[in-house]
Design a protein around this motif. Structure first.
Motif, mmCIF file in Angstrom:
data_model
loop_
_atom_site.group_PDB
_atom_site.id
_atom_site.type_symbol
_atom_site.label_atom_id
_atom_site.label_comp_id
_atom_site.label_asym_id
_atom_site.label_seq_id
_atom_site.Cartn_x
_atom_site.Cartn_y
_atom_site.Cartn_z
ATOM 1 N N ILE A 116 0.852 -1.191 0.000
ATOM 2 C CA ILE A 116 0.000 0.000 0.000
ATOM 3 C C ILE A 116 0.884 1.234 0.000
ATOM 4 O O ILE A 116 1.837 1.335 0.774
ATOM 5 C CB ILE A 116 -0.917 0.004 1.233
ATOM 6 C CG1 ILE A 116 -1.849 -1.217 1.180
ATOM 7 C CG2 ILE A 116 -1.722 1.285 1.314
ATOM 8 C CD1 ILE A 116 -2.747 -1.343 2.381
ATOM 9 N N THR A 117 0.565 2.167 -0.845
ATOM 10 C CA THR A 117 1.292 3.431 -0.930
ATOM 11 C C THR A 117 0.282 4.567 -0.824
ATOM 12 O O THR A 117 -0.717 4.584 -1.543
ATOM 13 C CB THR A 117 2.057 3.532 -2.252
ATOM 14 O OG1 THR A 117 2.909 2.403 -2.387
ATOM 15 C CG2 THR A 117 2.901 4.798 -2.285
ATOM 16 N N PRO A 118 0.525 5.551 0.037
ATOM 17 C CA PRO A 118 1.643 5.643 0.988
ATOM 18 C C PRO A 118 1.448 4.703 2.171
ATOM 19 O O PRO A 118 0.369 4.157 2.371
ATOM 20 C CB PRO A 118 1.598 7.112 1.423
ATOM 21 C CG PRO A 118 0.149 7.480 1.295
ATOM 22 C CD PRO A 118 -0.360 6.725 0.103
ATOM 23 N N ASP A 119 2.518 4.549 2.975
ATOM 24 C CA ASP A 119 2.498 3.645 4.118
ATOM 25 C C ASP A 119 1.472 4.132 5.153
ATOM 26 O O ASP A 119 1.571 5.255 5.651
ATOM 27 C CB ASP A 119 3.889 3.590 4.745
ATOM 28 C CG ASP A 119 3.996 2.509 5.820
ATOM 29 O OD1 ASP A 119 2.953 1.977 6.227
ATOM 30 O OD2 ASP A 119 5.130 2.212 6.260
ATOM 31 N N PRO A 120 0.477 3.263 5.518
ATOM 32 C CA PRO A 120 -0.553 3.704 6.486
ATOM 33 C C PRO A 120 0.005 3.967 7.883
ATOM 34 O O PRO A 120 -0.671 4.603 8.699
ATOM 35 C CB PRO A 120 -1.542 2.534 6.501
ATOM 36 C CG PRO A 120 -0.771 1.361 6.006
ATOM 37 C CD PRO A 120 0.223 1.901 5.025
ATOM 38 N N CYS A 121 1.237 3.481 8.174
ATOM 39 C CA CYS A 121 1.837 3.755 9.478
ATOM 40 C C CYS A 121 2.170 5.227 9.649
ATOM 41 O O CYS A 121 2.447 5.687 10.769
ATOM 42 C CB CYS A 121 3.110 2.916 9.667
ATOM 43 S SG CYS A 121 2.780 1.153 9.878
#
Length: 822
Positions: A116-121
């Motif tokens: 997934i982009t961008p990183d959900p973190c």
């Protein structure tokens, strides 16, 4: 139709209109299969090779295929292309198992990593509603996440603390809603990336009765999770949250005051009024584990914590523990209680409401303490509602030490109970209607000469104001207090004088001298030529056991500062010392029995008795008895070894695992010694009256005193050494010199062995080679002058020798009494 009313039992095969059928494994439309909510299995059918498998059962409703969950069933594929099912009653009515006569297509799809982009973190929205972490509590108003416009990824962050959606079932009415939602399948690791998890809700005694749309989860660096939350399929349902207390990085392997301070700050930020029990116990475990790490860290360094630091840590632990346990209090109309038991703390909460029917609440109990309180009377002053929290801390004495009890007289303070805490959480009027009684179970041996005090903690010290001792016995004490606080039971005993440097030096010298003579005695027993009938097995093993025990104890005390931090090594040394000293006393008893047999003049011993008294049998008795005592002690009280001096702990009376057997042996040896002395004196009176009485008296006094020491009888003085330094010195000298007395009596004062010493000495001085092992035997004669059997064992003393007209006292003692053998 409703399958809930069917009496299901065993395995079933679907066979419709003469055709094989199976339960569908894909979503089934509502109102199909003759019921309102048709049931299907999720996860596909197994193959024959798979054997018996379990499958979840789902029902379609509200546009979600697994809106309703039922009890899982077991499935098996059979040869012949059909299936059998172990069907169970569905979790609710209006549910029925569906049947499909079509063919089954089992497809397997490989898992593809999701990127997934961008990183959900790094691109999440914070979800910080405090009600999501509440414990189970019925209400007239329930939160509903169906009305929230969910979009993207979310991180749970409540009261400034990390939180996560629980991955085990949550009780109904928790988290501010009717049906709290949790995820099934556990949380992923950072390496797993993004995973999909089913969402469940508890109802009708089934953990996953309600199903909601699956969500995606990702573990992020920093020990937190993010969730792609979706609108639930059911109203009056909401995502739950579990608060997670974490330590700072670097606090896992070693701990410091900064770690504990950060932990307390996290807890102080919690504003939630009710927390689930598992959340409270998890946080308490973190608190006490961190505190233990701090104490271990401080004890292993040169700079130990000051009293002020310990008191400060203790106050914060008490404050945060009491805050956490107060979150277990929730409103009730009648009465309710909550209790838990952890390694470091036990807790109990009792609540009463306006419709309570009790005249008084039950006694609140923990393992080492209990409390009686008039909670009903307190509730009457608080609109008929009140709660009491009672906690017992098993390790708190390491912080709130007994030495913090300041008294005018110089005494030794001993903590006799666990530290307990009693509070009235969420109670506005805390005035007591009656005095509160606490019953303490003693955790250490009670000294009848000691003075007991019921004390409570006041910021930096223990004080007695408002508390008194009602009654006590050797195991329990009842205290009465007119207020609630943190309490303990402390015993004061008179202080012992400081250890004398001269006494320590004397101890070192005496033990070393004793070790030298133990070694000389063993060399004599091994190298000198003894009469064929002499049985030295008991004496040899007394020397071996005491030599090993004294040497190990001496080395342990000399290097105690290095050994003490290694707790496992300290415990092993204590157990080994216990075994060695006990085996030495058993061998002393065996020696006393052999002496008694001799003096009783058993001149005719049959072959069976001779076999019973063989060396092998005696060795089994000498060591197995001690080993059994040690093994039983370890089994009953495994924590009883490893005191501050690497010896047996005196707590809980465990020292009697050593003193008990020793007292029995000393009592028996004393009795046998008295009988031996009387019998020997009676025998000597039959000898020739022309022998010098003075000479006879000198011989008897010296050799009797020596045998008294060899049999360990002076160890009795150990029970009286606390009251006199003179007795300490006498005890030390006599019992450290058992090896000296054994060497003198059995070797130096034995004519034959002394002759061998002289021969050896002359051989060394003159350079003339002469063998050390010269034949030397005891020779005894009967009443008509015939020589008796020279191979008679040393415990056989022929009565004929007493009848000889020219028998000499020394010859009799050296020839016929085994503790002065030839």
């Amino acid at each position: 139709m409703c399958d809930q009313y069917v009496s299901w039992s065993g395995w079933y095969r679907l066979f419709i209109n003469g055709l094989n059928a199976h339960i569908p494994d894909t979503c089934v439309s509502i109102y199909s299969c003759g019921t309102e909510i048709p049931l299907y299995i999720r996860g596909g059918h197994p193959t024959v090779e798979d054997g018996v498998v379990s499958r979840d059962v789902c029902g379609h409703w509200e546009n979600y295929c697994c809106y309703v969950g039922s009890v899982p069933i077991r499935v098996k594929a059979c040869p012949g292309n059909y299936y059998v099912y172990e069907l169970l009653g569905p979790s609710h009515c209006n549910l029925a198992y569906c049947a499909d006569v079509g063919s089954v297509i089992i497809s397997s799809t490989a898992a593809t990593p999701v990127i997934i982009t961008p990183d959900p973190c790094h691109t999440y929205t914070v979800l910080d509603d405090p009600w999501r972490a509440n414990s189970s509590q019925p209400s007239n108003i329930y939160k509903c996440d169906q009305s929230v416009s969910w979009s993207g990824w979310y991180r749970l962050f409540i009261n400034g603390l990390n939180a996560h959606i629980p991955d085990t079932f949550v009780e109904k009415y928790s988290c501010g809603t009717n049906v709290p939602l949790w995820i099934r399948g556990g949380h992923p690791t950072a390496e797993d990336g993004v995973v999909t998890r089913d969402v469940c809700g508890y109802a009708y005694s089934y953990c996953c009765y309600y199903g909601s749309f699956p969500i995606r989860v990702k573990a992020c660096p920093g020990n937190y999770y993010v969730y792609e939350l979706l609108r639930p399929s059911l109203c009056a349902s909401a995502y739950c949250a579990v608060i997670k207390i974490t330590l700072q990085e670097g606090c896992s392997s070693q701990s410091s005051g900064g770690c504990l301070q950060n932990l307390f700050e996290q807890i102080e930020n919690i504003t939630i009024q009710e927390l689930p029990l598992n959340t409270v116990t998890d946080i308490l475990n973190v608190i006490f584990n961190t505190s233990e790490k701090i104490l271990v860290s401080l004890s292993s360094t040169s700079s130990s914590a000051s009293p002020a630091q310990l008191a400060s840590y203790g106050n914060k632990v008490l404050k945060n523990s009491e805050k956490l346990i107060s979150t277990l209090v929730k409103p009730t109309d009648t009465s309710a209680n909550v209790n838990f038991t952890l390694e470091a703390v036990e807790g109990q909460v009792f609540m009463v409401g306006q419709q309570v029917t009790l005249d008084k609440i039950p006694q609140l109990d923990t393992t080492y303490s209990s409390m009686d309180i008039d909670l009903i009377g307190i509730a009457k002053n608080n609109n008929d509602r009140s709660a009491v929290a009672f906690m017992s801390y098993t390790t708190m004495e390491n912080l709130l030490k007994a030495d913090f009890f300041n008294t005018t007289n110089d005494t030794i303070k001993t903590m006799m109970s666990t530290v307990i805490s009693a509070t009235l959480p969420k109670t506005s009027n805390t005035t007591l209607t009656k005095a509160v009684n606490f019953t303490f179970r003693h955790i250490r041996e009670f000294d009848p000469n000691g003075s007991l005090s019921c004390v409570y903690w006041n910021i930096s010290e223990w004080i007695v104001d408002g508390c008194s001792v009602l009654n006590n016995n050797s195991s329990h004490t009842v205290c009465s207090c007119v207020h609630l606080s943190t309490f303990a039971l402390i015993m004061q005993t008179s202080s012992s004088p400081p250890p004398s440097d001269l006494l320590d030096l004397l101890n070192l010298v005496c033990v070393i001298v004793g070790l030298v003579f133990f070694s000389l005695a063993l060399l004599s027993f091994a190298l000198c030529q003894w009469s064929p009938g002499v049985n030295n097995v008991a004496r040899i093993n007394i020397c071996i056991s005491l030599l090993s025990a004294h040497l190990l104890f001496l080395l342990t005390q000399q290097f105690l500062s290095l050994i003490r931090p290694q707790q496992v090594l300290c415990v092993v040394i204590a157990g080994l010392l216990h075994f060695l000293f006990l085996s030495a006393f058993v061998w002393m008893f065996i020696e006393a029995v052999l002496l008694f047999i001799c003096v009783k003049n058993l001149s005719r011993i049959n072959s069976r008795k001779r076999e019973v008294l063989s060396s092998g049998f005696l060795c089994v008795i000498g060591y197995v008895v001690a080993l059994v005592v040690v093994c039983v002690s370890i089994g009953l009280v495994p924590e009883g070894y490893g005191s501050e001096h690497c010896w047996i702990k005196t707590d809980k009376g465990f020292i009697w695992s050593f003193l008990g057997p020793v007292c029995v042996i000393l009592a028996l040896n004393t009795i046998l010694f008295i009988r031996i002395s009387i019998g020997l004196n009676s025998a000597l009176t039959k000898l020739n009256a022309e022998v010098s009485q003075l000479k006879q008296t000198k011989v008897m006094v010296f050799k009797t005193l020596g045998q008294f020491v060899v049999l360990g009888c002076p160890w009795i003085l150990g029970f009286f050494t606390n009251s006199s330094e003179v007795l300490q010195i006498v005890f030390l000298v006599l019992n450290s010199q058992q090896g000296t007395f054994i060497f003198l009596i059995y070797c130096v004062l034995n004519n034959e062995i002394r002759q061998q010493y002289w021969t050896c000495f002359m051989s060394l001085c003159s350079g003339f080679k002469q063998t050390l092992r010269t034949a030397s035997y005891c020779v005894c004669f009967d009443s008509i002058g015939n020589q008796l059997n020279t191979n008679m064992p040393d415990y056989v003393c022929p009565a004929y020798l007493l009848d000889q007209p020219n028998t000499n006292v020394e010859d009799f003692l050296d020839s016929c009494v085994p503790w002065l053998p030839c």
